[in-house]
Design an enzyme around this catalytic site. Structure first.
Site, PDB file in Angstrom:
ATOM      1  N   ARG A   1     -85.776 -16.241  66.030  1.00 56.93           N
ATOM      2  CA  ARG A   1     -85.411 -17.624  65.461  1.00 56.93           C
ATOM      3  C   ARG A   1     -85.663 -18.659  66.488  1.00 56.93           C
ATOM      4  O   ARG A   1     -85.826 -18.485  67.901  1.00 56.93           O
ATOM      5  CB  ARG A   1     -83.864 -17.689  65.226  1.00 56.93           C
ATOM      6  CG  ARG A   1     -83.198 -16.675  64.280  1.00 56.93           C
ATOM      7  CD  ARG A   1     -81.847 -16.051  64.556  1.00 56.93           C
ATOM      8  NE  ARG A   1     -81.592 -14.874  63.653  1.00 56.93           N
ATOM      9  CZ  ARG A   1     -80.949 -14.883  62.480  1.00 56.93           C
ATOM     10  NH1 ARG A   1     -80.602 -16.149  62.374  1.00 56.93           N
ATOM     11  NH2 ARG A   1     -80.869 -13.741  62.109  1.00 56.93           N
TER      12      ARG A   1
ATOM     13  N   GLY B   1     -74.134 -11.520  65.722  1.00 58.86           N
ATOM     14  CA  GLY B   1     -72.873 -11.458  65.811  1.00 58.86           C
ATOM     15  C   GLY B   1     -72.150 -10.146  64.912  1.00 58.86           C
ATOM     16  O   GLY B   1     -71.242  -9.423  65.194  1.00 58.86           O
TER      17      GLY B   1
ATOM     18  N   GLY C   1     -75.947 -15.419  69.064  1.00 60.39           N
ATOM     19  CA  GLY C   1     -76.837 -13.963  69.040  1.00 60.39           C
ATOM     20  C   GLY C   1     -76.219 -13.391  67.920  1.00 60.39           C
ATOM     21  O   GLY C   1     -75.448 -13.714  66.878  1.00 60.39           O
TER      22      GLY C   1
ATOM     23  N   ASP D   1     -65.661 -10.763  63.207  1.00 63.98           N
ATOM     24  CA  ASP D   1     -65.265  -9.130  63.052  1.00 63.98           C
ATOM     25  C   ASP D   1     -66.519  -8.355  62.899  1.00 63.98           C
ATOM     26  O   ASP D   1     -66.387  -7.224  62.768  1.00 63.98           O
ATOM     27  CB  ASP D   1     -64.177  -8.940  61.674  1.00 63.98           C
ATOM     28  CG  ASP D   1     -64.717  -9.753  60.717  1.00 63.98           C
ATOM     29  OD1 ASP D   1     -66.141  -9.965  60.443  1.00 63.98           O
ATOM     30  OD2 ASP D   1     -64.098  -9.654  59.521  1.00 63.98           O
TER      31      ASP D   1
ATOM     32  N   ASP E   1     -80.310 -21.827  64.934  1.00 71.55           N
ATOM     33  CA  ASP E   1     -80.161 -20.417  64.924  1.00 71.55           C
ATOM     34  C   ASP E   1     -80.474 -19.648  63.632  1.00 71.55           C
ATOM     35  O   ASP E   1     -80.672 -18.693  63.531  1.00 71.55           O
ATOM     36  CB  ASP E   1     -78.990 -19.697  65.475  1.00 71.55           C
ATOM     37  CG  ASP E   1     -77.768 -20.466  64.712  1.00 71.55           C
ATOM     38  OD1 ASP E   1     -77.697 -21.751  64.786  1.00 71.55           O
ATOM     39  OD2 ASP E   1     -77.021 -19.712  64.220  1.00 71.55           O
ATOM     40  N   ASN E   2     -80.624 -20.691  62.469  1.00 70.96           N
ATOM     41  CA  ASN E   2     -80.828 -20.080  61.166  1.00 70.96           C
ATOM     42  C   ASN E   2     -82.257 -20.427  60.762  1.00 70.96           C
ATOM     43  O   ASN E   2     -82.666 -20.419  59.439  1.00 70.96           O
ATOM     44  CB  ASN E   2     -80.000 -20.567  60.106  1.00 70.96           C
ATOM     45  CG  ASN E   2     -78.606 -19.894  60.487  1.00 70.96           C
ATOM     46  OD1 ASN E   2     -78.514 -18.942  61.006  1.00 70.96           O
ATOM     47  ND2 ASN E   2     -77.490 -20.792  60.002  1.00 70.96           N
TER      48      ASN E   2
ATOM     49  N   LYS F   1     -76.767  -6.229  58.319  1.00 73.53           N
ATOM     50  CA  LYS F   1     -76.242  -7.343  58.315  1.00 73.53           C
ATOM     51  C   LYS F   1     -74.639  -6.951  57.795  1.00 73.53           C
ATOM     52  O   LYS F   1     -74.589  -6.617  57.011  1.00 73.53           O
ATOM     53  CB  LYS F   1     -76.490  -8.291  57.588  1.00 73.53           C
ATOM     54  CG  LYS F   1     -75.658  -9.653  57.658  1.00 73.53           C
ATOM     55  CD  LYS F   1     -76.528 -10.788  57.162  1.00 73.53           C
ATOM     56  CE  LYS F   1     -75.580 -12.211  57.337  1.00 73.53           C
ATOM     57  NZ  LYS F   1     -76.438 -13.260  56.829  1.00 73.53           N
TER      58      LYS F   1
HETATM   59  P1  AMP Z   1     -74.343 -18.184  60.736  1.00 76.11           P
HETATM   60  O1  AMP Z   1     -74.608 -19.776  60.903  1.00 76.11           O
HETATM   61  O2  AMP Z   1     -73.570 -17.663  59.525  1.00 76.11           O
HETATM   62  O3  AMP Z   1     -75.732 -17.729  60.614  1.00 76.11           O
HETATM   63  O4  AMP Z   1     -73.835 -17.526  62.089  1.00 76.11           O
HETATM   64  C1  AMP Z   1     -73.685 -18.257  63.252  1.00 76.11           C
HETATM   65  C2  AMP Z   1     -73.461 -17.302  64.165  1.00 76.11           C
HETATM   66  O5  AMP Z   1     -72.102 -16.680  64.011  1.00 76.11           O
HETATM   67  C3  AMP Z   1     -74.377 -16.116  64.513  1.00 76.11           C
HETATM   68  O6  AMP Z   1     -74.185 -15.805  65.925  1.00 76.11           O
HETATM   69  C4  AMP Z   1     -73.788 -15.094  63.540  1.00 76.11           C
HETATM   70  O7  AMP Z   1     -74.171 -13.758  64.197  1.00 76.11           O
HETATM   71  C5  AMP Z   1     -72.208 -15.017  63.920  1.00 76.11           C
HETATM   72  N1  AMP Z   1     -71.254 -14.647  62.787  1.00 76.11           N
HETATM   73  C6  AMP Z   1     -71.164 -14.956  61.746  1.00 76.11           C
HETATM   74  N2  AMP Z   1     -70.193 -14.445  61.041  1.00 76.11           N
HETATM   75  C7  AMP Z   1     -69.800 -13.375  61.869  1.00 76.11           C
HETATM   76  C8  AMP Z   1     -68.944 -12.279  61.711  1.00 76.11           C
HETATM   77  N3  AMP Z   1     -68.069 -11.947  60.670  1.00 76.11           N
HETATM   78  N4  AMP Z   1     -68.843 -11.641  62.791  1.00 76.11           N
HETATM   79  C9  AMP Z   1     -69.458 -12.100  63.825  1.00 76.11           C
HETATM   80  N5  AMP Z   1     -70.164 -13.006  64.162  1.00 76.11           N
HETATM   81  C10 AMP Z   1     -70.489 -13.645  63.096  1.00 76.11           C
HETATM   82 MG    MG Z   2     -77.195 -17.020  61.240  1.00 76.34          MG
END
Ligand code: AMP
Ligand code: MG
Length: 494
Positions: free
Chosen positions: A188, A101, A99, A130, A261-262, A118
């Site tokens: 996504r 995050g 989700g 965080d 998810d990307n 973001k």
């Molecule tokens: P990503 O592969 O970087 O697109 O992120 C994978 C998952 O981790 C997604 O659900 C993002 O929202 C979450 N995410 C990545 N970095 C953070 C962060 N610093 N704080 C909270 N959620 C994060």
């Molecule tokens: Mg992502």
């Protein structure tokens, strides 16, 4: 972790009209919440082009309200901020619920642009994170969104970055930033996977209907695939994804973290993290330092995208209702990708007509580039100028094995000998960019920005917005990477 300041309760009027298509899907899809404020924000970068597109007042940049809004310290009047829930496969393994995050959707403007912050703080989907983004990765995302747009590659856009002195812990202590992203939709593959995996079939259907009605209306009338609108959607997404992969491969772009998810349901490049444009042409190049198995290596991207489409197919299966139909909907990926890739490569070679021998010509040059470790962007740009000038020495100089290059050149130049219109240098110069967001260029802009100088971001932005123009005086930005470029390590940590 918790807000030190309350977001202003008085909404900021930026003159935006809202529509909120995604929010209309209902609470199963998201959690409504406000961004968490950041202290002492400042502008880092802005895109007037994106501002115009979403209908922002031309004087927005001068207004403190805009700075506060795009940092998450105030809400624009009429917005309905939320974080959406999705799931996904990460590095080939089911990761369950993920989700937004650290992304917060402010809403959708009346002219169809979703606006997302973001790095705007924690959400119920932050897990251990965080909710923040650091300046370094935000600059990379901002510049690459605009670079992709300049190259004509489908992408989410970036309106601006704001920075704050608030500390953020990564491998070291960095500072916080917020990127404002813009796209017709941030849905996504993982959104579909979420509702399928949790057995929420009504929501799965509502999401598919939303995506079809808003973005793929032709799927309703398709007679292909037994007139099944959901199979038609899968096919349409497969074809867009195939087109996107063809563009990435031809441009030498490596995404680095192609988890489901990307993957954008609209076939946009999304979630810029450890991406890299190739310097030397190394087909097995892995740009993500965390990708120890090389799952997302440059030459694996088209296959990984296809694998991801299977995950989407699996998620859509309850709606499609027939496994054979779902499989059939994925079939065209196997023809659309190579056709689109060949079309891009033909354009890079300046070939104006299709011939049977093209495939061999393309395969051969890619093999030679790989064997000789030739710089990918420089090769194509030099070739474009060489064809125009009729002098190939500067291209030849790029190869250790000059005889092999000469042999290839012979078959390539035979084309123009046979037919003077067979090659178009105009096409080549519009297809092979002079300026590419190489890692070291991004890194230079990041280093300067950390010292409070954002001029390098603006310079890169100007070059990358029009990467096919010559931009006299900026040749240093089109040069070979310095030796230190190969030691830059970019991981998932952003
Ligand atoms: P990503 O592969 O970087 O697109 O992120 C994978 C998952 O981790 C997604 O659900 C993002 O929202 C979450 N995410 C990545 N970095 C953070 C962060 N610093 N704080 C909270 N959620 C994060
Ligand atoms: Mg992502």
């Amino acid at each position: 972790m918790h807000p030190s300041v309350d977001p202003s309760e008085t909404p900021a009027d930026l003159g935006l009209d809202w529509n909120h298509g995604f929010a209309a899907l209902g609470p199963a899809f998201y959690t409504e919440l406000r961004p968490t404020p950041l202290p002492s924000p400042h502008w880092v970068g802005t895109s007037p082009d994106v501002a115009r597109q979403i209908g922002l007042d031309p004087d927005w940049l001068a207004r403190d309200e805009a700075l506060q809004v795009f940092t998450g310290n105030a809400l624009p009047a009429g917005s309905q901020p939320l974080a959406s829930v999705y799931s996904g496969h990460q590095f080939g393994v089911w990761a369950g619920q993920l989700g937004d995050g650290r992304a917060i959707l402010l809403g959708e403007t009346a002219n169809g642009h979703e606006i997302q912050l973001k790095g705007a703080g924690r959400t119920p989907y932050s897990r251990m994170g965080d909710g923040r983004a650091v300046l370094r990765s935000s600059i990379r995302e901002f510049l690459c969104s605009e670079a992709m747009q300049g190259l004509g590659i489908p992408t989410t856009r970036a309106l601006c970055i704001t920075g704050s002195p608030a500390p953020v812990r990564r491998e070291e202590i960095e500072t916080a930033a917020v990127v404002t992203r813009v796209a017709p939709s941030f849905v996504r593959f993982g959104h579909f996977e979420h509702f399928a995996a949790t057995g929420q079939e009504a929501q799965l259907k509502a999401l598919a209907d939303h995506v079809i009605d808003r973005y793929y209306p032709a799927c309703r009338d398709s007679r292909d695939l037994g007139g099944n609108a959901y199979a038609a959607l899968l096919q349409a997404v497969s074809e867009r994804t195939a087109g996107l992969m063809a563009q990435w491969q031809a441009a030498g772009f490596c995404h680095g973290v192609m988890n489901t998810d990307n993957m954008s349901i609209l076939g946009l490049t999304i979630d810029y993290g450890p991406f890299q444009f190739l310097d030397a042409f190394v087909p097995g190049h892995i740009c993500n330092h965390s990708d120890t198995q090389g799952r997302y290596a440059y030459n694996r991207q088209p296959n990984v995208a296809y694998w991801n489409l299977f995950c989407l197919a699996q998620a859509l299966l309850p709606l499609i209702g027939d496994e054979e139909l779902a499989k059939a909907a994925l079939e065209s990926y196997k023809t659309v990708f190579p056709q689109a890739f060949m079309a891009r490569m033909r354009a890079k070679l300046g070939l104006t007509t299709e011939r049977e021998q093209d495939a061999e010509l393309i395969d051969d040059i890619l093999l030679l580039l790989a064997r000789n470790g030739v710089d990918y962007p420089i090769f194509w740009r030099r070739l474009s100028h060489a064809v125009r000038a009729g002098a190939f020495e500067p291209v030849r100089d790029l190869f250790a094995d000059r005889e092999a290059f000469d042999a290839w050149l012979l078959s390539y130049s035979e084309l123009s000998a046979l037919d003077s219109k067979a090659l178009s240098t105009d096409l080549m110069l519009k297809t092979n960019p002079k300026f590419v967001l190489r890692n070291h260029l991004g890194e230079q802009a990041i280093r300067a920005a950390k010292l409070g100088d954002f001029g390098e971001i603006e310079t890169l932005q100007r070059l990358l917005e029009r990467p096919f123009d010559e931009h006299p005086g900026y040749d240093a930005y089109a040069a070979f990477p310095p030796d230190w470029a190969s030691s830059i390590e970019i991981s998932c940590s952003s």
